[in-house]
Design an enzyme around this catalytic site. Sequence first.
Site, PDB file in Angstrom:
ATOM      1  N   CYS A 109       0.813  -1.222   0.000  1.00 36.25           N
ATOM      2  CA  CYS A 109       0.000   0.000   0.000  1.00 36.25           C
ATOM      3  C   CYS A 109       0.847   1.274   0.000  1.00 36.25           C
ATOM      4  CB  CYS A 109      -0.949   0.010   1.191  1.00 36.25           C
ATOM      5  SG  CYS A 109      -2.066  -1.394   1.195  1.00 36.25           S
TER       6      CYS A 109
ATOM      7  N   HIS B 157      -3.436   7.335   2.370  1.00 33.69           N
ATOM      8  CA  HIS B 157      -3.821   5.997   1.905  1.00 33.69           C
ATOM      9  C   HIS B 157      -5.204   5.693   2.474  1.00 33.69           C
ATOM     10  CE1 HIS B 157      -4.012   1.841   1.044  1.00 33.69           C
ATOM     11  NE2 HIS B 157      -3.729   1.426   2.254  1.00 33.69           N
TER      12      HIS B 157
ATOM     13  N   ASN C  94     -10.110   0.009  -0.239  1.00 37.62           N
ATOM     14  CA  ASN C  94      -8.648   0.073  -0.178  1.00 37.62           C
ATOM     15  C   ASN C  94      -8.069  -0.532  -1.465  1.00 37.62           C
ATOM     16  OD1 ASN C  94      -5.920  -0.292   0.304  1.00 37.62           O
ATOM     17  ND2 ASN C  94      -6.174  -1.142   2.359  1.00 37.62           N
TER      18      ASN C  94
HETATM   19  O1  UT7 Z   1      -3.838  -1.037   3.703  1.00 40.25           O
HETATM   20  C1  UT7 Z   1      -2.975  -1.711   4.518  1.00 40.25           C
HETATM   21  C2  UT7 Z   1      -3.209  -1.444   5.916  1.00 40.25           C
HETATM   22  N1  UT7 Z   1      -4.451  -2.054   6.358  1.00 40.25           N
HETATM   23  C3  UT7 Z   1      -5.077  -1.507   7.348  1.00 40.25           C
HETATM   24  O2  UT7 Z   1      -4.651  -0.486   7.821  1.00 40.25           O
HETATM   25  C4  UT7 Z   1      -6.287  -2.198   7.899  1.00 40.25           C
HETATM   26  C5  UT7 Z   1      -6.244  -2.093   9.392  1.00 40.25           C
HETATM   27  N2  UT7 Z   1      -7.331  -2.739  10.097  1.00 40.25           N
HETATM   28  C6  UT7 Z   1      -8.609  -2.340  10.033  1.00 40.25           C
HETATM   29  O3  UT7 Z   1      -8.975  -1.476   9.260  1.00 40.25           O
HETATM   30  C7  UT7 Z   1      -9.586  -2.943  11.030  1.00 40.25           C
HETATM   31  O4  UT7 Z   1      -8.868  -3.634  12.003  1.00 40.25           O
HETATM   32  C8  UT7 Z   1     -10.627  -3.885  10.385  1.00 40.25           C
HETATM   33  C9  UT7 Z   1     -11.619  -3.069   9.572  1.00 40.25           C
HETATM   34  C10 UT7 Z   1      -9.944  -4.896   9.501  1.00 40.25           C
HETATM   35  C11 UT7 Z   1     -11.410  -4.603  11.465  1.00 40.25           C
HETATM   36  O5  UT7 Z   1     -12.005  -3.666  12.334  1.00 40.25           O
HETATM   37  P1  UT7 Z   1     -11.851  -3.816  13.905  1.00 40.25           P
HETATM   38  O6  UT7 Z   1     -12.633  -2.743  14.503  1.00 40.25           O
HETATM   39  O7  UT7 Z   1     -10.385  -3.864  14.222  1.00 40.25           O
HETATM   40  O8  UT7 Z   1     -12.564  -5.191  14.183  1.00 40.25           O
HETATM   41  P2  UT7 Z   1     -11.971  -6.518  14.826  1.00 40.25           P
HETATM   42  O9  UT7 Z   1     -11.034  -7.194  13.893  1.00 40.25           O
HETATM   43  O10 UT7 Z   1     -11.500  -6.218  16.215  1.00 40.25           O
HETATM   44  O11 UT7 Z   1     -13.297  -7.366  14.940  1.00 40.25           O
HETATM   45  C12 UT7 Z   1     -14.410  -6.942  15.709  1.00 40.25           C
HETATM   46  C13 UT7 Z   1     -15.557  -7.921  15.479  1.00 40.25           C
HETATM   47  C14 UT7 Z   1     -15.118  -9.369  15.593  1.00 40.25           C
HETATM   48  O12 UT7 Z   1     -16.170 -10.110  16.186  1.00 40.25           O
HETATM   49  P3  UT7 Z   1     -16.148 -10.492  17.754  1.00 40.25           P
HETATM   50  O13 UT7 Z   1     -14.893 -11.304  17.919  1.00 40.25           O
HETATM   51  O14 UT7 Z   1     -16.103  -9.174  18.474  1.00 40.25           O
HETATM   52  O15 UT7 Z   1     -17.403 -11.257  17.922  1.00 40.25           O
HETATM   53  C15 UT7 Z   1     -14.974  -9.797  14.152  1.00 40.25           C
HETATM   54  O16 UT7 Z   1     -15.140 -11.170  13.979  1.00 40.25           O
HETATM   55  O17 UT7 Z   1     -16.061  -7.743  14.154  1.00 40.25           O
HETATM   56  C16 UT7 Z   1     -16.090  -9.022  13.507  1.00 40.25           C
HETATM   57  N3  UT7 Z   1     -15.896  -8.808  12.084  1.00 40.25           N
HETATM   58  C17 UT7 Z   1     -16.910  -8.594  11.234  1.00 40.25           C
HETATM   59  N4  UT7 Z   1     -18.236  -8.519  11.428  1.00 40.25           N
HETATM   60  C18 UT7 Z   1     -19.007  -8.256  10.334  1.00 40.25           C
HETATM   61  C19 UT7 Z   1     -14.720  -8.791  11.385  1.00 40.25           C
HETATM   62  N5  UT7 Z   1     -14.966  -8.566  10.094  1.00 40.25           N
HETATM   63  C20 UT7 Z   1     -16.326  -8.438   9.968  1.00 40.25           C
HETATM   64  C21 UT7 Z   1     -17.173  -8.196   8.877  1.00 40.25           C
HETATM   65  N6  UT7 Z   1     -18.496  -8.110   9.115  1.00 40.25           N
HETATM   66  N7  UT7 Z   1     -16.716  -8.009   7.628  1.00 40.25           N
END
Ligand code: UT7
Length: 323
Positions: free
Chosen positions: A114, A250, A280
């Site tokens: 990225c 980004h 992204n």
């Molecule tokens: O471009 C390169 C760099 N990339 C980035 O910078 C991406 C960085 N990361 C992120 O943007 C975020 O961490 C994500 C968008 C990927 C995830 O968001 P988050 O707020 O960190 O969520 P999380 O991974 O802590 O997950 C929270 C909950 C989980 O469920 P439980 O364990 O709380 O029951 C996940 O399983 O959200 C769940 N979850 C989803 N639910 C619905 C994860 N993905 C999804 C989804 N739909 N697509």
Amino acid sequence: MNTFSRIIGTGGYLPKNVVTNADLEKTVNTSDQWIRERTGIEQRHVAEDGEHTVDLAENAARLAIEAAGISPQDIDLIIVATTTADQVFPSTACLLQSRLDIHGCPAFDIQAVCTGFVYGLSVADKFIRTGTSKCALVVGAETFSRIIDWTDRNTCVLFGDGAGAVVLKADNTPGILSTHLHADGDFAKLLHVPSGVSTNYPAVQEGRAYVEMAGSEVFKMAVKILGQIVDETLEANGLERQDIDWLVPHQANIRIIVATAKKLRMPMDRVVQTIAKHGNTSAASIPLALDHAVRANDIKAGELLLLEGFGGGFTWGSALIRY
Ligand code: UT7
């Protein structure tokens, strides 16, 4: 007299095919509400079968060349930042060179995921500053959809395809004021495709070489590191936060973008935001955002832009530009 590089044209291209959050609700256990609230994404563009990274790159490059008012034959350096090259070799830059009917100038790909476009811009700037090149084409282009597991809700809701391009020309005034590049390979496993030509090649052949990401760990690092690079860039140029006219970040997650804007104490209407419509697009995200703001007549000649990115590797970087 010093030589600097200036952006004299931008271009952007997105595949026609749009995949909305509602479309993804039908295939994975997710919701439009979750995706919008946690990422800011509403839709992404996904290349059709037979539409490749070089196709997107060519469309963006032709628009940048047109905007620059030059002919392709004026270009004496081609850099394509991509993670999703058309072939193992030749480079996508060489394929693009042939499409544009340019012959003989150096052409090569850069792989910094990225952050790739910022890396490419930095390298091209150095070619121009040292007098090696006079007119460079720098492209960020991705068909990231090809390395996504569309059954994995942790990643498939985040990414999209596209390409952005700039033409850089030698000039007596900057232009690109400074670029700052970093990487730390110790973090490789937090965001990676664990298969390639030399490792687990059958996965590549069978089309199961997919992005794996420890989302929340990447998120925390991105917020911290992008805050640091803002400081580093301002300090290197003896500038204050209020001197920056536009943040061109980004587009990985709206919450990361908001955190960086907060650090700069910058109102969100001075932050270029394309994530809702593009998702992204990895190396394409920053030049697509730049082109969007230029064509909307938001970014104007003479304004000061801070471009910043963070991605797999980890890699991160910034560019300070007088537009
Ligand atoms: O471009 C390169 C760099 N990339 C980035 O910078 C991406 C960085 N990361 C992120 O943007 C975020 O961490 C994500 C968008 C990927 C995830 O968001 P988050 O707020 O960190 O969520 P999380 O991974 O802590 O997950 C929270 C909950 C989980 O469920 P439980 O364990 O709380 O029951 C996940 O399983 O959200 C769940 N979850 C989803 N639910 C619905 C994860 N993905 C999804 C989804 N739909 N697509």
